[in-house]
Design a protein around this motif. Structure first.
Motif, PDB file in Angstrom:
ATOM      1  N   ASP A 115       0.837  -1.201   0.000  1.00  0.00           N
ATOM      2  CA  ASP A 115       0.000   0.000   0.000  1.00  0.00           C
ATOM      3  C   ASP A 115       0.872   1.252   0.000  1.00  0.00           C
ATOM      4  OD1 ASP A 115      -2.083  -1.768   0.240  1.00  0.00           O
ATOM      5  OD2 ASP A 115      -2.554  -1.245   2.331  1.00  0.00           O
ATOM      6  N   LEU A 116       0.364   2.312  -0.616  1.00  0.00           N
ATOM      7  CA  LEU A 116       1.064   3.589  -0.514  1.00  0.00           C
ATOM      8  C   LEU A 116       1.109   4.029   0.945  1.00  0.00           C
ATOM      9  CD1 LEU A 116       0.756   3.653  -3.648  1.00  0.00           C
ATOM     10  CD2 LEU A 116       0.330   6.105  -3.414  1.00  0.00           C
ATOM     11  N   GLN A 117       2.260   4.545   1.340  1.00  0.00           N
ATOM     12  CA  GLN A 117       2.471   5.048   2.685  1.00  0.00           C
ATOM     13  C   GLN A 117       3.031   6.460   2.578  1.00  0.00           C
ATOM     14  OE1 GLN A 117       5.064   2.182   4.645  1.00  0.00           O
ATOM     15  NE2 GLN A 117       4.073   0.493   3.558  1.00  0.00           N
ATOM     16  N   ARG A 118       3.142   7.131   3.714  1.00  0.00           N
ATOM     17  CA  ARG A 118       3.746   8.457   3.736  1.00  0.00           C
ATOM     18  C   ARG A 118       4.358   8.675   5.116  1.00  0.00           C
ATOM     19  NH1 ARG A 118       1.881  13.068   2.923  1.00  0.00           N
ATOM     20  NH2 ARG A 118       2.379  13.942   4.979  1.00  0.00           N
ATOM     21  N   THR A 119       5.245   9.625   5.206  1.00  0.00           N
ATOM     22  CA  THR A 119       5.821   9.980   6.489  1.00  0.00           C
ATOM     23  C   THR A 119       5.316  11.339   6.943  1.00  0.00           C
ATOM     24  OG1 THR A 119       7.853  10.387   7.733  1.00  0.00           O
ATOM     25  CG2 THR A 119       7.906  10.946   5.388  1.00  0.00           C
ATOM     26  N   ALA A 152      14.224  17.576   3.096  1.00  0.00           N
ATOM     27  CA  ALA A 152      15.142  16.599   2.501  1.00  0.00           C
ATOM     28  C   ALA A 152      15.663  15.635   3.559  1.00  0.00           C
ATOM     29  CB  ALA A 152      16.302  17.319   1.817  1.00  0.00           C
ATOM     30  N   SER A 153      15.928  16.134   4.746  1.00  0.00           N
ATOM     31  CA  SER A 153      16.419  15.280   5.831  1.00  0.00           C
ATOM     32  C   SER A 153      15.366  14.268   6.255  1.00  0.00           C
ATOM     33  CB  SER A 153      16.842  16.143   7.026  1.00  0.00           C
ATOM     34  OG  SER A 153      17.865  17.050   6.666  1.00  0.00           O
ATOM     35  N   VAL A 154      14.108  14.698   6.305  1.00  0.00           N
ATOM     36  CA  VAL A 154      13.005  13.781   6.619  1.00  0.00           C
ATOM     37  C   VAL A 154      12.969  12.636   5.615  1.00  0.00           C
ATOM     38  CG1 VAL A 154      10.495  13.545   6.631  1.00  0.00           C
ATOM     39  CG2 VAL A 154      11.565  15.443   7.849  1.00  0.00           C
ATOM     40  N   MET A 155      13.067  12.975   4.333  1.00  0.00           N
ATOM     41  CA  MET A 155      12.974  11.939   3.300  1.00  0.00           C
ATOM     42  C   MET A 155      14.210  11.049   3.282  1.00  0.00           C
ATOM     43  SD  MET A 155       9.961  12.271   2.206  1.00  0.00           S
ATOM     44  CE  MET A 155      10.111  10.907   1.044  1.00  0.00           C
ATOM     45  N   ALA A 156      15.385  11.598   3.560  1.00  0.00           N
ATOM     46  CA  ALA A 156      16.599  10.766   3.628  1.00  0.00           C
ATOM     47  C   ALA A 156      16.453   9.729   4.750  1.00  0.00           C
ATOM     48  CB  ALA A 156      17.820  11.645   3.849  1.00  0.00           C
ATOM     49  N   ASP A 157      15.939  10.158   5.901  1.00  0.00           N
ATOM     50  CA  ASP A 157      15.714   9.224   7.006  1.00  0.00           C
ATOM     51  C   ASP A 157      14.658   8.185   6.634  1.00  0.00           C
ATOM     52  OD1 ASP A 157      17.578  10.515   8.542  1.00  0.00           O
ATOM     53  OD2 ASP A 157      16.109  11.596   9.787  1.00  0.00           O
ATOM     54  N   LYS A 209      16.168   5.588   4.420  1.00  0.00           N
ATOM     55  CA  LYS A 209      17.071   4.743   5.205  1.00  0.00           C
ATOM     56  C   LYS A 209      16.283   3.724   6.038  1.00  0.00           C
ATOM     57  CE  LYS A 209      19.511   7.013   8.137  1.00  0.00           C
ATOM     58  NZ  LYS A 209      20.531   7.934   8.673  1.00  0.00           N
ATOM     59  N   GLU A 210      15.108   4.112   6.533  1.00  0.00           N
ATOM     60  CA  GLU A 210      14.278   3.224   7.347  1.00  0.00           C
ATOM     61  C   GLU A 210      13.665   2.082   6.541  1.00  0.00           C
ATOM     62  OE1 GLU A 210      11.288   5.719   8.967  1.00  0.00           O
ATOM     63  OE2 GLU A 210      12.699   6.937  10.148  1.00  0.00           O
ATOM     64  N   ASN A 211      13.405   2.314   5.256  1.00  0.00           N
ATOM     65  CA  ASN A 211      12.584   1.374   4.492  1.00  0.00           C
ATOM     66  C   ASN A 211      13.331   0.506   3.490  1.00  0.00           C
ATOM     67  OD1 ASN A 211       9.509   1.808   5.046  1.00  0.00           O
ATOM     68  ND2 ASN A 211      10.408   3.857   5.079  1.00  0.00           N
ATOM     69  N   VAL A 212      14.450   0.965   2.985  1.00  0.00           N
ATOM     70  CA  VAL A 212      15.141   0.227   1.921  1.00  0.00           C
ATOM     71  C   VAL A 212      15.974  -0.903   2.511  1.00  0.00           C
ATOM     72  CG1 VAL A 212      16.747   0.378  -0.006  1.00  0.00           C
ATOM     73  CG2 VAL A 212      15.161   2.270   0.464  1.00  0.00           C
ATOM     74  N   HIS A 232      22.405  11.293  -0.505  1.00  0.00           N
ATOM     75  CA  HIS A 232      23.304  10.585   0.410  1.00  0.00           C
ATOM     76  C   HIS A 232      22.533  10.031   1.613  1.00  0.00           C
ATOM     77  CE1 HIS A 232      26.227  12.963  -1.891  1.00  0.00           C
ATOM     78  NE2 HIS A 232      27.149  12.119  -1.482  1.00  0.00           N
ATOM     79  N   PRO A 233      21.506   9.202   1.384  1.00  0.00           N
ATOM     80  CA  PRO A 233      20.723   8.703   2.516  1.00  0.00           C
ATOM     81  C   PRO A 233      21.276   7.425   3.140  1.00  0.00           C
ATOM     82  CG  PRO A 233      19.678   8.040   0.477  1.00  0.00           C
ATOM     83  CD  PRO A 233      20.916   8.824   0.099  1.00  0.00           C
TER      84      PRO A 233
END
Length: 360
Positions: free
Chosen positions: A146-150, A213-218, A221-224, A261-262
């Motif tokens: 499912d699509l998710q978001r942060t 950008a920092s939110v998305m980098a984190d 990193k959490e999901n991949v 650079h995540p």
């Protein structure tokens, strides 16, 4: 007769969407399908169609007043039809879309595109109450989650900021984002979409965009996971030092460095690759026209690249990625521009996932 009949059908679909109040279409199917005609090729586009909304003059709330240009449903539908024609020309397998109202307008968009193109639509609503804009996608390959978001937020200024000036420390998040995952012929791709705060030269917004950008980098990193691939794309509203665009734009922020650079451990710590760098001619490197003086005359300093597609080093170096281009099907003039943005189309020739070297 037929064009008129088609518009009646589309308007009926719109009214049905309003009646049923369809607001989310984020669920992945239980049996994901791949409707590509050539399973060895993957094409991915990101496109900001500029206010893909359905407006009704009797109910202005369906199109917020902040920037949305449509006074009537007919005007809005005309724009949706134009965008549908552009997407038909792109003919990409996955199309990431920015500045869209919701699932309802995606349903109407698919009616105009035609079911023969094999698209399904997906969207998870964001939190931008100021404009009501969202990010979503249409795709021939169904997602496997499912699509998710942060909704995470980060305090700015960040430690490695390049923004100048004084600002009161606060936190900020990404109101328009989504994350999903595809299995493309055995290759698992983590797919992230963003629409960041606008005005790349604005010093105050510079700090906030770095937080985004920092939110998305984190989040990446959490999901991949090890052995998987990554694509992050969308309207970052910022320039990239690794990509020389038509106007030689230089960022004042560290946004694109942060996004690329995540992963300190995956991919040997190598950065994500901006596919726009593969476009050989500098004068073709623009994804946006901002008519600064509103004279409808295009000058080079009004063209730039602020929309980006970043891919992981394995996708880039393994030969899966072949080329990319900025698709300029309409001239940047007031009379001809269908949007103030242009699509980025990327082409991949994917090997079977089991045959790919694991260099992460």
């Amino acid at each position: 007769f037929w064009p008129a009949m088609k518009e009646i059908v589309v308007i009926f679909m719109f009214m049905l969407c309003v009646i049923t109040q369809a607001s989310t279409c984020s669920s992945a199917p239980s049996d994901p399908q791949d409707r590509r005609t050539d399973k060895n090729v993957l094409t991915v586009a990101t496109y900001n169609p500029e206010w893909l909304f359905l407006a009704n003059s009797e109910d202005p709330s369906t199109c917020p007043e902040v920037g949305c240009p449509y006074a009537t449903l007919s005007e809005a539908l005309a724009h949706v039809e134009e965008i549908a024609q552009e997407i038909q020309k792109l003919n990409a397998d996955i199309v990431n879309l920015i500045e869209i109202e919701g699932c309802d307008v995606l349903d109407v968009l698919l009616q105009y595109i035609g079911e023969e193109y094999g698209y399904s639509r997906y969207l998870i609503p964001g939190t931008d109450t100021f404009t009501g804009q969202n990010v979503g996608l249409i795709t021939r390959i169904d997602p496997i989650i499912d699509l998710q978001r942060t909704d995470s937020r980060i305090t700015y200024p960040i430690a490695n900021t390049t923004c100048k000036g004084e600002i009161i420390s606060e936190d900020y998040g990404v109101s328009k984002n989504y994350y999903t995952k595809f299995n493309v012929s055995g290759t698992v791709i983590n797919f992230f979409s963003v629409h960041f705060l606008s005005q790349p030269d604005n010093e105050e917004r510079c700090f906030k965009r770095e937080a985004q950008a920092s939110v998305m980098a984190d989040y990446m990193k959490e999901n991949v996971k090890f052995g998987e691939n990554v694509i992050i794309l969308g309207d970052m509203n910022d320039f990239d030092t690794t990509l020389v665009d038509i106007n030689d734009d230089v960022p004042i922020s560290n946004v694109m460095y942060i996004l690329s650079h995540p992963f300190p451990f995956l991919f040997k710590g190598e950065p994500l690759y901006n596919v726009g760098r593969s476009v050989p001619l500098q004068d073709q490197r623009f994804s946006c026209w901002y008519d600064r003086n509103e004279d409808c005359l295009v000058t080079v300093n009004e063209l730039s690249v602020i929309d980006h597609t970043l891919i992981d080093p394995v996708l880039f170096s393994s030969g899966d990625f072949t080329h990319s281009r900025y698709v300029h099907n309409y001239a940047p003039t007031c009379a001809t521009a269908i949007s103030d943005h242009y699509p980025i189309l990327s082409h991949f020739e994917l090997k079977n996932g089991n045959d790919k070297p694991q260099t992460q």
